[in-house]
Write an enzyme that holds these catalytic residues in place. Structure first.
Site, PDB file in Angstrom:
ATOM      1  N   ASP A  29       0.844  -1.184   0.000  1.00 44.96           N
ATOM      2  CA  ASP A  29       0.000   0.000   0.000  1.00 44.96           C
ATOM      3  C   ASP A  29       0.887   1.244   0.000  1.00 44.96           C
ATOM      4  O   ASP A  29       1.894   1.316   0.701  1.00 44.96           O
ATOM      5  CB  ASP A  29      -0.919  -0.013   1.238  1.00 44.96           C
ATOM      6  CG  ASP A  29      -2.077   0.952   1.109  1.00 44.96           C
ATOM      7  OD1 ASP A  29      -3.229   0.495   1.025  1.00 44.96           O
ATOM      8  OD2 ASP A  29      -1.828   2.187   1.077  1.00 44.96           O
ATOM      9  N   ILE A  30       0.485   2.245  -0.770  1.00 45.45           N
ATOM     10  CA  ILE A  30       1.280   3.475  -0.889  1.00 45.45           C
ATOM     11  C   ILE A  30       1.231   4.300   0.404  1.00 45.45           C
ATOM     12  O   ILE A  30       2.112   5.134   0.645  1.00 45.45           O
ATOM     13  CB  ILE A  30       0.770   4.301  -2.093  1.00 45.45           C
ATOM     14  CG1 ILE A  30       1.842   5.223  -2.635  1.00 45.45           C
ATOM     15  CG2 ILE A  30      -0.494   5.074  -1.757  1.00 45.45           C
ATOM     16  CD1 ILE A  30       1.525   5.816  -3.998  1.00 45.45           C
ATOM     17  N   GLY A  91     -15.388   2.820   3.795  1.00 41.61           N
ATOM     18  CA  GLY A  91     -13.997   3.210   3.610  1.00 41.61           C
ATOM     19  C   GLY A  91     -13.391   2.789   2.288  1.00 41.61           C
ATOM     20  O   GLY A  91     -12.195   2.999   2.063  1.00 41.61           O
ATOM     21  N   SER A  93     -12.204   3.174  -1.295  1.00 40.19           N
ATOM     22  CA  SER A  93     -11.900   4.330  -2.152  1.00 40.19           C
ATOM     23  C   SER A  93     -11.487   3.906  -3.557  1.00 40.19           C
ATOM     24  O   SER A  93     -11.526   4.716  -4.480  1.00 40.19           O
ATOM     25  CB  SER A  93     -10.794   5.191  -1.524  1.00 40.19           C
ATOM     26  OG  SER A  93      -9.617   4.431  -1.347  1.00 40.19           O
ATOM     27  N   HIS A  98     -10.358  -5.516  -3.191  1.00 42.61           N
ATOM     28  CA  HIS A  98      -9.024  -5.746  -2.623  1.00 42.61           C
ATOM     29  C   HIS A  98      -9.121  -6.145  -1.169  1.00 42.61           C
ATOM     30  O   HIS A  98     -10.017  -5.721  -0.454  1.00 42.61           O
ATOM     31  CB  HIS A  98      -8.116  -4.521  -2.779  1.00 42.61           C
ATOM     32  CG  HIS A  98      -8.723  -3.227  -2.327  1.00 42.61           C
ATOM     33  ND1 HIS A  98      -9.653  -2.541  -3.083  1.00 42.61           N
ATOM     34  CD2 HIS A  98      -8.560  -2.507  -1.205  1.00 42.61           C
ATOM     35  CE1 HIS A  98     -10.012  -1.446  -2.441  1.00 42.61           C
ATOM     36  NE2 HIS A  98      -9.383  -1.402  -1.271  1.00 42.61           N
ATOM     37  N   HIS A 100      -6.971  -5.913   2.302  1.00 41.83           N
ATOM     38  CA  HIS A 100      -5.814  -5.326   2.984  1.00 41.83           C
ATOM     39  C   HIS A 100      -5.222  -6.414   3.884  1.00 41.83           C
ATOM     40  O   HIS A 100      -5.938  -7.004   4.700  1.00 41.83           O
ATOM     41  CB  HIS A 100      -6.238  -4.171   3.885  1.00 41.83           C
ATOM     42  CG  HIS A 100      -6.802  -2.979   3.163  1.00 41.83           C
ATOM     43  ND1 HIS A 100      -6.068  -1.823   2.949  1.00 41.83           N
ATOM     44  CD2 HIS A 100      -8.038  -2.750   2.641  1.00 41.83           C
ATOM     45  CE1 HIS A 100      -6.836  -0.927   2.321  1.00 41.83           C
ATOM     46  NE2 HIS A 100      -8.035  -1.465   2.121  1.00 41.83           N
TER      47      HIS A 100
HETATM   48  P1  5GP Z   1      -9.679   1.252   0.253  1.00 42.77           P
HETATM   49  O1  5GP Z   1      -9.777   2.574   0.957  1.00 42.77           O
HETATM   50  O2  5GP Z   1     -10.375   1.292  -1.089  1.00 42.77           O
HETATM   51  O3  5GP Z   1     -10.113   0.071   1.084  1.00 42.77           O
HETATM   52  O4  5GP Z   1      -8.146   0.995  -0.012  1.00 42.77           O
HETATM   53  C1  5GP Z   1      -7.475   1.577  -1.061  1.00 42.77           C
HETATM   54  C2  5GP Z   1      -6.010   1.590  -0.688  1.00 42.77           C
HETATM   55  O5  5GP Z   1      -5.271   1.855  -1.850  1.00 42.77           O
HETATM   56  C3  5GP Z   1      -5.627   2.647   0.339  1.00 42.77           C
HETATM   57  O6  5GP Z   1      -5.082   2.037   1.497  1.00 42.77           O
HETATM   58  C4  5GP Z   1      -4.600   3.498  -0.394  1.00 42.77           C
HETATM   59  O7  5GP Z   1      -3.534   3.926   0.427  1.00 42.77           O
HETATM   60  C5  5GP Z   1      -4.131   2.581  -1.503  1.00 42.77           C
HETATM   61  N1  5GP Z   1      -3.688   3.264  -2.708  1.00 42.77           N
HETATM   62  C6  5GP Z   1      -4.290   4.303  -3.316  1.00 42.77           C
HETATM   63  N2  5GP Z   1      -3.615   4.645  -4.424  1.00 42.77           N
HETATM   64  C7  5GP Z   1      -2.562   3.793  -4.504  1.00 42.77           C
HETATM   65  C8  5GP Z   1      -1.495   3.664  -5.448  1.00 42.77           C
HETATM   66  O8  5GP Z   1      -1.369   4.367  -6.452  1.00 42.77           O
HETATM   67  N3  5GP Z   1      -0.572   2.687  -5.203  1.00 42.77           N
HETATM   68  C9  5GP Z   1      -0.658   1.869  -4.104  1.00 42.77           C
HETATM   69  N4  5GP Z   1       0.291   0.943  -3.956  1.00 42.77           N
HETATM   70  N5  5GP Z   1      -1.671   1.959  -3.215  1.00 42.77           N
HETATM   71  C10 5GP Z   1      -2.605   2.918  -3.410  1.00 42.77           C
END
Ligand code: 5GP
Length: 112
Positions: A29-30, A91, A93, A98, A100
């Site tokens: 994760d970034i 949460g 985004s 995916h 985590h």
């Molecule tokens: P969500 O909020 O959808 O459950 O998780 C999305 C995740 O993607 C977040 O933890 C966010 O930090 C990660 N993320 C967003 N953009 C990027 C990216 O360009 N590269 C990587 N490696 N992770 C990303």
């Protein structure tokens, strides 16, 4: 149009990939929320977990096993948390399913 994670799969966007097989891909994760924070995604584009169907049953089972393999490979096999955010209010985004994989620190319950 491909999502951000679709572009990671196609290598249009660079990522620190830690695992790949024919069905899924995992990368760091970034914006890590733990010392180990990896995103495990199916190569098939499924927007949210709720969009998965019985046709995806084997794929999702495969990912659960892969999550354990990845956690173990990254040294977090004994204590990690697996999180799927489904929907913006939960949460989510990025609308490519995916998991985590979070490890390397303690976690509290219930989550926020
Ligand atoms: P969500 O909020 O959808 O459950 O998780 C999305 C995740 O993607 C977040 O933890 C966010 O930090 C990660 N993320 C967003 N953009 C990027 C990216 O360009 N590269 C990587 N490696 N992770 C990303």
């Amino acid at each position: 149009m491909a999502t951000l994670f679709g572009k990671v799969i196609s290598r249009e966007i660079p990522a620190d990939i830690v695992y790949e097989d024919d069905q899924c891909l995992a990368f760091r994760d970034i914006n890590p929320q733990a010392p180990t924070h990896v995103l495990l995604i199916p190569k098939k584009e499924i927007p949210r977990l709720v969009d998965a169907t019985s046709a995806d049953q084997a794929l999702l089972g495969h990912m659960m096993v892969a999550a354990g393999t990845i956690a173990r490979q990254l040294g977090a096999g004994d204590a990690f948390r697996l999180v799927v955010n489904n929907g913006a209010q939960a949460g989510q985004s990025v609308f490519h399913l995916h998991m985590h994989i979070l490890g390397g620190r303690g976690f509290t319950w219930p989550p926020g």
